[in-house]
Motif scaffolding. Structure first.
Motif, PDB file in Angstrom:
ATOM      1  N   UNK A  17       0.842  -1.244   0.082  1.00  0.00           N
ATOM      2  CA  UNK A  17       0.075  -0.085  -0.118  1.00  0.00           C
ATOM      3  C   UNK A  17       0.853   1.108   0.012  1.00  0.00           C
ATOM      4  N   UNK A  18       1.938   1.350   0.782  1.00  0.00           N
ATOM      5  CA  UNK A  18       2.672   2.503   0.817  1.00  0.00           C
ATOM      6  C   UNK A  18       3.449   2.776  -0.420  1.00  0.00           C
ATOM      7  N   UNK A  19       4.077   1.632  -0.907  1.00  0.00           N
ATOM      8  CA  UNK A  19       4.830   1.745  -2.352  1.00  0.00           C
ATOM      9  C   UNK A  19       3.826   2.289  -3.473  1.00  0.00           C
ATOM     10  N   UNK A  20       2.710   1.808  -3.482  1.00  0.00           N
ATOM     11  CA  UNK A  20       1.694   2.129  -4.515  1.00  0.00           C
ATOM     12  C   UNK A  20       1.341   3.729  -4.474  1.00  0.00           C
ATOM     13  N   UNK A  21       1.209   4.180  -3.171  1.00  0.00           N
ATOM     14  CA  UNK A  21       0.574   5.693  -2.878  1.00  0.00           C
ATOM     15  C   UNK A  21       1.874   6.345  -3.054  1.00  0.00           C
ATOM     16  N   UNK A  22       3.072   5.788  -2.742  1.00  0.00           N
ATOM     17  CA  UNK A  22       4.302   6.870  -3.105  1.00  0.00           C
ATOM     18  C   UNK A  22       4.568   6.976  -4.423  1.00  0.00           C
ATOM     19  N   UNK A  23       4.460   5.993  -5.211  1.00  0.00           N
ATOM     20  CA  UNK A  23       4.745   6.091  -6.716  1.00  0.00           C
ATOM     21  C   UNK A  23       3.582   6.739  -7.340  1.00  0.00           C
ATOM     22  N   UNK A  24       2.242   6.587  -6.810  1.00  0.00           N
ATOM     23  CA  UNK A  24       1.194   7.392  -7.246  1.00  0.00           C
ATOM     24  C   UNK A  24       1.513   9.053  -7.037  1.00  0.00           C
ATOM     25  N   UNK A  25       1.977   9.400  -5.981  1.00  0.00           N
ATOM     26  CA  UNK A  25       2.339  10.741  -5.784  1.00  0.00           C
ATOM     27  C   UNK A  25       3.366  11.454  -6.388  1.00  0.00           C
ATOM     28  N   UNK A  26       4.480  10.446  -6.562  1.00  0.00           N
ATOM     29  CA  UNK A  26       5.478  10.871  -7.421  1.00  0.00           C
ATOM     30  C   UNK A  26       5.180  11.046  -8.987  1.00  0.00           C
ATOM     31  N   UNK A  85      -3.283  14.823  -3.098  1.00  0.00           N
ATOM     32  CA  UNK A  85      -4.072  13.738  -2.535  1.00  0.00           C
ATOM     33  C   UNK A  85      -3.363  12.343  -2.146  1.00  0.00           C
ATOM     34  N   UNK A  86      -2.541  11.699  -3.012  1.00  0.00           N
ATOM     35  CA  UNK A  86      -1.848  10.479  -2.802  1.00  0.00           C
ATOM     36  C   UNK A  86      -0.877  10.946  -1.479  1.00  0.00           C
ATOM     37  N   UNK A  87      -0.193  11.849  -1.691  1.00  0.00           N
ATOM     38  CA  UNK A  87       0.476  12.153  -0.330  1.00  0.00           C
ATOM     39  C   UNK A  87      -0.085  12.425   0.867  1.00  0.00           C
ATOM     40  N   UNK A  88      -1.208  12.902   0.749  1.00  0.00           N
ATOM     41  CA  UNK A  88      -1.891  12.895   2.200  1.00  0.00           C
ATOM     42  C   UNK A  88      -2.477  11.665   2.737  1.00  0.00           C
ATOM     43  N   UNK A  89      -2.714  10.723   1.789  1.00  0.00           N
ATOM     44  CA  UNK A  89      -2.934   9.550   2.344  1.00  0.00           C
ATOM     45  C   UNK A  89      -1.895   8.469   2.789  1.00  0.00           C
ATOM     46  N   UNK A  90      -0.760   8.957   2.339  1.00  0.00           N
ATOM     47  CA  UNK A  90       0.610   8.256   3.099  1.00  0.00           C
ATOM     48  C   UNK A  90       0.678   8.904   4.457  1.00  0.00           C
TER      49      UNK A  90
END
Length: 738
Positions: A478-487, A500-505
């Motif tokens: 979950x962490x990797x998918x959200x980090x990559x989505x933000x980047x 939005x993705x960064x806030x979820x992390x």
């Protein structure tokens, strides 16, 4: 002729589906042969739009195949030229064009670069790679079919290739009725025209009724007047579309409505019967009806082929049909006879003239293509709506199970795309997690190829597969998918999604260190939007969480005090001795060093009193806790301050040398450009003549461009130019270099 003289041009052929665009493009073969040019082609697929650069990859795979057929001597020459162009970064291109490994061999793993640097490197590498094949001796023609389905990454590459590549002709065919003025292709063409690129367009209209009459009279070998009644009928049904018209005539012949009368040696057509037929004027529906006349086994094979793509190969068809090669080739044979599927290699004959699977169990792998997109579309339409998802899911699963590890890697996008279409049918939690991991892998592969639109689609698909308890049950995924989505959202300049993705992390991260990557992304995102003060606030907040504090409004007194603290840490030793410090191992401090380095560029512009404090802190942490990659920049920046502000030339020079030596020891190629720029622009000149420095600046420029550090590379070039002026270089020669 113009391209053979050194220019780059684009010729677009526009028109409705079936109007004859590809037929027109194929007329170029004679002049290409005359000019000793290479012709390569790729086609975008209506059902596989999420594969980055698909037509470019297909085209250059075709080219690699052509090169591999040349003599060993020629092949060695190509290898040398390609390696000279791509340097140590050959693997970046092999990841996109696997066949390239057959020419240049296995290459070392490419340096992992951050964000925009990776995009810049890929763009430059592809340009250099293409330039190997665009010369006076052999111009290059690239035909990209169905550009209306091209991904945004391909369109960006198109712009780059047109900018500074000579001896290049790009042919593009597209359906103008599917391309509005706001379509990405239209916008790309507009941008190219504004930059001065030469873009020509041929628009093919439908055939007129008199032209259709000529076609039909020629087909039936009769007088124009005799063909007129049939012409009128065909024209009403097909509206002058050549593909539809020829398929319509063929269908009438197959249904014995057009027949040859041997007594009078003439073709006959029963117009009354043709008129009585309630034939559809929808070409896809019409082609679907023609396909339904084929044997059931042939229809079943064509349905699977349509799912694979506009082009397909026998081996893949064997896997997804779960039949032997002989049975599969036999089922396909009827479609070949009817001309609905076209073989693209001569090998197919062995697979149709032999009953023995022994012939089929060879390394040969025939490839085929559908006669036309409309045929593929019609074959796909034969799969009932309720069977489409299960069909794709089954294909994806079979490709995954029956492929070797290397084949799985090569067909990663293909496999993931099929599985994603059938995702609603996957109920097993473990299978869902496995597919989420595959989407993560596909997204990262797309990111490396700078296909950010495709990458974000894969990451989001992965996130949607996660269970509601993902942040507890599969935290790292979950962490990797959200980090990559933000980047990737940041790289794609979608700053709203990035936030939005960064806030979820930030909400779900279990440790402070797990937030560092997205915090860096947020800092770079704010800087990219011109919000340098906000990026500094984010960075200072993170540093405070890591127990590193800075004054809210730094003063000269704060700078003097911090300088004194840092100076005391090395005052009794030579700066060069810091090279032997142990590696920094504290993960919190390593995170702090990354954040400090990310903040320096923002502080340089809007918080000049903060910038030296950031640099002093990096040096302090390095001396106290050991060296890390970021220490390379810290020591160089510190040397700049000692020489240029504090007037301590000797020690400042030593810190510059320390920065160079540490980068060399750690073998950080991607750091060269910035490292060399700082040292050779701000430090070296205090003790060396400019004539001994300028070559390094020129080298820093080349390496900066090569590794994607465009800004640093350009600053190195600018510095080279005015240093060269001060060394007294001859001015007309220097003006040309500048």
């Amino acid at each position: 002729e113009r391209v053979s003289a050194g220019s780059a041009e684009m010729m677009l052929v526009a028109g409705f589906s079936g109007i004859g665009k590809t037929a027109v493009v194929n007329e170029i073969h004679k002049p290409i042969v005359r000019q000793r040019g290479y012709f390569i082609k790729g086609k975008y697929d209506q059902f596989n739009r999420n594969i980055p650069f698909s037509a470019f990859v297909e085209a250059f795979r075709d080219l690699m195949g052509q090169l591999l057929s040349e003599s060993d001597e020629q092949l060695q020459a190509w290898k040398n030229q390609i390696l000279a162009a791509v340097g140590d970064n050959g693997q970046v291109l092999i990841d996109v064009i696997p066949e390239l490994v057959g020419i240049i061999g296995q290459q070392p793993t490419a340096i992992e670069l951050s964000s925009s640097a990776a995009q810049n490197r890929f763009n430059l590498l592809f340009q250099k790679f293409v330039q190997v094949f665009t010369t006076r001796e052999h111009p290059l023609v690239i035909f990209l079919d169905d550009l209306q389905w091209a991904d945004s990454t391909s369109l960006n590459l198109l712009k780059l290739l047109m900018e500074d590549t000579g001896y290049l002709l790009i042919l593009g065919a597209y359906r103008d009725n599917e391309v509005s003025p706001a379509h990405p292709l239209s916008l790309t063409i507009d941008e190219l025209v504004k930059t001065g690129a030469k873009v020509n367009t041929i628009t093919l209209p439908p055939l007129s009724e008199p032209e259709m009459n000529l076609l039909i009279a020629d087909t039936l070998n009769c007088e124009l007047s005799l063909a007129q009644p049939l012409t009128k009928l065909v024209y009403q049904k097909t509206q002058g579309n050549p593909f539809f018209a020829t398929q319509f005539l063929k269908a009438l012949h197959d249904d014995k409505l057009i027949s040859f009368d041997w007594n009078i040696q003439h073709w006959q057509c029963d117009i009354a019967q043709v008129k009585a037929l309630a034939l559809t004027d929808d070409v896809v529906e019409f082609m679907a009806l023609q396909l339904q006349k084929l044997p059931t086994k042939t229809q079943d094979i064509l349905k699977l082929a349509a799912c694979i793509g506009a082009e397909f190969d026998l081996n893949t068809l064997v896997i997804v049909s779960e039949q032997s090669a002989g049975t599969t080739a036999t089922a396909l044979w009827k479609a070949l006879q009817e001309g609905l599927v076209i073989p693209t290699t001569k090998i197919y004959k062995f697979f149709t003239q032999s009953d023995s699977d022994g012939v089929l169990n060879t390394s040969a792998n025939p490839t085929y293509r559908f006669l036309h997109d409309r045929v593929q579309q019609a074959a796909y339409s034969l799969i009932s709506a309720d069977r489409k998802q299960i069909t794709h899911l089954h294909i994806g699963q079979l490709l995954q199970q029956k492929s070797s590890v290397s084949e799985q890697e090569e067909r990663l996008f293909e496999i993931v795309n099929h599985l994603n279409i059938g995702v609603a049918l996957i109920a097993d939690p473990q299978e869902q997690k496995n597919l989420a991991e595959l989407n993560l892998k596909a997204g990262r592969k797309a990111k490396i190829a700078t296909a950010y639109g495709a990458a974000i689609a894969y990451f989001v698909a992965g996130i949607e597969l996660l269970p509601p308890t993902a942040w507890e049950s599969c935290y790292l995924l979950a962490l990797a998918l959200h980090e990559e989505s933000a980047e990737v959202s940041y790289l794609n300049t979608d700053f709203e999604s990035m936030a939005r993705w960064a806030d979820l992390v930030l909400q779900h991260a279990q440790t402070l260190l797990d937030t560092i990557k997205v915090q860096q992304t947020r800092i770079m995102g704010a800087t990219a939007q011109g919000q340098s003060l906000e990026s500094i606030q984010i960075g200072l907040y993170v540093l405070s969480s890591l127990e590193i504090e800075f004054p809210a409004q730094p003063t000269q007194a704060d700078i003097g005090q911090a300088f004194g603290v840092t100076r005391s840490l090395w005052a009794d030793k030579a700066p060069s001795s810091l090279l032997d410090l142990p590696p920094m191992s504290d993960s919190r401090l390593l995170a702090a060093m990354e954040i400090l380095a990310t903040l320096v560029p923002a502080a340089f512009g809007v918080a000049p009193n903060l910038m030296p404090l950031l640099i002093f802190k990096q040096v302090e942490l390095s001396i106290q806790s050991g060296n890390c990659p970021v220490s390379v920049f810290a020591y160089g920046d510190y040397g700049l301050i000692l020489c240029g502000i504090m007037g301590d030339i000797e020690n400042g020079y030593e810190f510059g040398e320390l920065a160079l030596n540490l980068r060399e020891r750690l073998q950080l190629r991607s750091f060269i450009a910035r490292n060399w720029l700082i040292v050779h622009l701000f430090i070296k000149h205090w003790k060396n003549s400019l004539s001994k420095i300028i070559n390094k600046l020129q080298e820093a420029y080349c390496i900066g461009i090569e590794t994607g550090e465009i800004e640093t590379g350009c600053l190195s070039a600018a510095t080279y130019c005015y240093y060269a002026y001060y060394t007294g270089q001859e001015l007309t020669e220097l003006a040309q270099i500048m």
